[in-house]
Design an enzyme around this catalytic site. Structure first.
Site, short mmCIF file in Angstrom:
data_model
loop_
_atom_site.label_atom_id
_atom_site.label_comp_id
_atom_site.label_asym_id
_atom_site.label_seq_id
_atom_site.Cartn_x
_atom_site.Cartn_y
_atom_site.Cartn_z
N THR A 34 2.00 -0.93 -1.56
CA THR A 34 1.75 -1.35 -2.94
C THR A 34 3.05 -1.60 -3.70
O THR A 34 4.05 -0.91 -3.50
CB THR A 34 0.92 -0.29 -3.68
OG1 THR A 34 0.80 -0.66 -5.05
CG2 THR A 34 1.58 1.09 -3.61
N ASP A 35 3.00 -2.60 -4.55
CA ASP A 35 4.07 -2.81 -5.50
C ASP A 35 4.08 -1.65 -6.49
O ASP A 35 3.05 -0.99 -6.67
CB ASP A 35 3.84 -4.15 -6.23
CG ASP A 35 4.89 -4.43 -7.28
OD1 ASP A 35 6.07 -4.12 -7.02
OD2 ASP A 35 4.54 -4.95 -8.35
N LYS A 36 5.22 -1.39 -7.11
CA LYS A 36 5.29 -0.29 -8.07
C LYS A 36 5.13 -0.77 -9.50
O LYS A 36 4.21 -0.38 -10.20
CB LYS A 36 6.63 0.47 -7.94
CG LYS A 36 6.79 1.59 -8.98
CD LYS A 36 8.12 2.29 -8.84
CE LYS A 36 9.28 1.40 -9.24
NZ LYS A 36 9.29 1.09 -10.70
#
Length: 279
Positions: A34-36
């Protein structure tokens, strides 16, 4: 039948499935990468800490509203920012492509990169306005921030001098500076001291930027560029936080219960990313 029932269950939680086999693919998922920023976090970056080479530590109230909150010293007491803090905030404001525009209702309508907007909001809390600074320091040239450069710089003219302001990654600015600001004087750069300050901020989950300035006589040729980013004066660090979305911890716990590993993808310093992941 099992796939159709699963699709209906997903639809009830607002997940659209175009093809039934997609349910099977999700059911066999073992890892989510996942992107942050904006996914795990609110994408509301805020300057929370400023550390100066003289060892002083300043705290900013959180929030993207530049009119909400103020500045406190390390003891938690509200104070007017010192001249050294204002010098850093000035260097954060001038090589900055963001804007804090006004809405018809009198509020603020931020435009630009979240880092730039966060720095402008911090400067506003410290009593500095970008428009007023731009009137005082006439822009001669701007080097915009690029990921491969890891810094942004601006060159400004007054009647007597050329002023240079730089913001960017600490490791880049360390190569540009020969001195650092301690009180009202410049002293030789202490790399060990600055590295210690930066490490502590990163361990606390802060995204860290550094700031520097320089001054020289006008260039007759007007050839302003990166070749002039030498022998600058290091001003200090600003630490920024992007609050975690409140629903994220429960979502991660649900993934772990389902046997799904979660990996965060980010451009942050590894120590900063580790602290955020731990939270």
């Amino acid at each position: 039948v099992a796939l159709a029932i699963s699709m209906r269950r997903m639809a009830k939680v607002n997940v659209v499935v175009r093809n039934l086999p997609a349910v099977e693919s999700l059911g066999s998922c073992t890892m989510i990468a996942t992107d942050k920023t904006g996914t795990l976090t609110l994408n509301e970056l805020t300057v929370t800490d400023i550390r100066l080479p003289d060892g002083s530590h300043w705290l900013f109230d959180t929030g993207v509203d530049p009119t909400a909150g103020g500045i406190r010293n390390h003891d938690g007491e509200c104070e007017h920012p010192t001249l050294a803090v204002k010098r850093l905030l000035r260097a954060a404001t001038l090589p900055n492509e963001g804007e804090l525009g006004r809405t018809n209702g009198g509020g603020f309508d931020p435009m630009g990169d979240t880092v730039d907007v966060a720095l402008l909001a911090a400067a506003h809390k410290g009593g500095l306005s970008k428009s007023e600074l731009m009137e005082k320091y006439r822009l001669a040239k701007l080097i915009p921030y690029e990921p491969e450069l890891k810094y942004a710089a601006s060159f400004h003219l007054d009647e007597e001098h050329l002023h240079i302001f730089v913001k960017g990654a600490p490791e880049m600015l360390a190569t540009m500076c020969g001195t650092m600001q301690v009180g009202d004087r410049a002293v030789p750069l202490d790399h060990a001291l600055l590295q210690g300050q930066m490490d502590e901020m990163a361990r606390n989950g802060l995204r860290v930027l550094a700031f520097a300035e320089g001054r020289m006589a006008h260039s007759a040729s007007g050839d302003y560029g990166d070749h002039m980013l030498i022998d600058l004066r290091f001003l200090g660090f600003a630490g920024m936080q992007d609050p975690i979305r409140p629903e994220v911890p429960a979502a991660l716990a649900a993934c772990r219960t389902a046997g799904i590993e979660v990996v965060v993808i980010t451009g942050d310093d590894p120590r900063t990313a580790t602290a955020i992941a731990r939270d």
